[in-house]
Design an enzyme around this catalytic site. Structure first.
Site, mmCIF file in Angstrom:
data_model
loop_
_atom_site.group_PDB
_atom_site.id
_atom_site.type_symbol
_atom_site.label_atom_id
_atom_site.label_comp_id
_atom_site.label_asym_id
_atom_site.label_seq_id
_atom_site.Cartn_x
_atom_site.Cartn_y
_atom_site.Cartn_z
ATOM 1 N N ASP A 105 0.872 -1.170 0.000
ATOM 2 C CA ASP A 105 0.000 0.000 0.000
ATOM 3 C C ASP A 105 0.913 1.225 0.000
ATOM 4 O OD1 ASP A 105 -2.400 1.576 0.388
ATOM 5 O OD2 ASP A 105 -1.804 1.766 2.484
ATOM 6 N N ASP B 123 -0.027 5.077 0.921
ATOM 7 C CA ASP B 123 -0.167 6.127 1.931
ATOM 8 C C ASP B 123 -0.038 5.571 3.344
ATOM 9 O OD1 ASP B 123 -0.660 7.647 -0.283
ATOM 10 O OD2 ASP B 123 -2.812 7.832 0.057
ATOM 11 N N ASP C 235 -1.388 -0.258 6.127
ATOM 12 C CA ASP C 235 -1.729 0.362 7.410
ATOM 13 C C ASP C 235 -3.208 0.246 7.739
ATOM 14 O OD1 ASP C 235 -3.108 3.431 6.984
ATOM 15 O OD2 ASP C 235 -2.240 2.437 5.248
#
Length: 287
Positions: A18, A20, A192
């Site tokens: 991922d 961000d 996250d």
């Protein structure tokens, strides 16, 4: 840490990241808000909102319902944006805006996975006008991102053609595994957000990075490793051997206008979760 040598007699493997708050410390879309304001793509009001949005984003993230409403908002917001202008604005400010917020720990992992013979794939809900050049900067081999319909006039129509989010990310990972011959049981994934649990489930080596509360609970229950990335650093400040030559990113799914996500999040991400993680030796935090 990772095994540095890949047995090349076995099927190929990859590491899926991922973007961000996993590879970079902020939202890739929000970071370009000032550039898009100066370029006339968003209003001053929308640009000012992004300062608050970035604060909210750093404290947590948007859940599924908020992301769905945000998708509707960004579709309307970016309607009429000229795609060439978006790409030009990103190219002009990419290194100044993104280079300083790349996590040192993430850059090290990317380096280690490449050294082990694994492909590196960025899988992001943001659009390829932003994600693809960031992936190239990082030396990623492939990029999966959201794409919106582009009209004959070269502008976004406001319709979403492909949304790289939640289960769709996992589908993209499995599709790439089929086309590229990856053995998913030996692949890695990093995120996250609890919305990326399907992607993490798809591989044999899932890692939660700076996880939100829901992902932290899930990682604890499943005994997934949890890492804390805390040290943004400019790539040019790293050791010379890290300076990987840019690799053209193969875009598995193209793009959404970048600042649109940022402008929409202010309405839909107000009650967020915050979860810190302690430092770890080796430059990572693990709990």
């Amino acid at each position: 840490m990772l095994r540095l040598v890949e047995n090349h007699s076995l099927p190929r493997t990859a590491a899926f990241f991922d973007l961000d708050k996993t590879v970079i410390a902020k939202s890739s879309t929000l970071t370009f808000s000032k550039s898009f304001y100066r370029g006339g793509l968003i209003s001053r009001r929308a640009a000012l909102r992004t300062a608050y949005i970035q604060f909210v984003f750093l404290a947590g993230g948007a859940d599924h319902d908020q992301m769905e409403r945000m998708r509707e908002y960004l579709s309307a917001l970016c309607k009429g944006w000229n795609v060439a202008q978006v790409k030009e604005l990103v190219a002009e400010t990419l290194h100044d805006l993104i280079d300083p917020i790349i996590y040192d720990e993430a850059a090290s992992l990317i380096e280690e996975h490449h050294a082990a013979g694994r492909d590196v794939v960025i899988v992001s809900t943001s659009g390829a006008e932003v994600v693809e050049p960031i992936g190239e900067m990082l030396g990623a081999d492939r990029v999966v991102a959201t794409r919106m319909v582009v009209g004959e006039d070269g502008c976004f129509t406001g319709e979403v053609e492909y949304y790289a989010y939640g289960p769709t990310k996992a589908e993209a990972v499995r599709d790439l595994a089929k086309s590229e011959g990856y053995d998913l049981s030996r692949c890695y994934a990093y995120s996250d957000s609890a919305t990326d649990i399907p992607m993490l489930e798809a591989v044999g080596n899932p890692y939660a990075v700076n996880p939100d509360r829901a992902l932290r609970r899930e990682a604890t229950a499943r005994e997934w490793p949890v890492l804390a990335f805390e040290k943004p650093v400019r790539l040019k400040q790293r050791l010379p051997e890290f300076r990987m030559p840019p690799r053209p990113a193969l875009v598995a799914a193209a793009a959404v206008g970048a600042a649109a996500v940022g402008a929409g999040l202010v309405w839909y991400a107000a009650r967020r979760r915050a979860a810190g993680a302690p430092r770890l030796a080796d430059g990572f935090a693990r709990v």
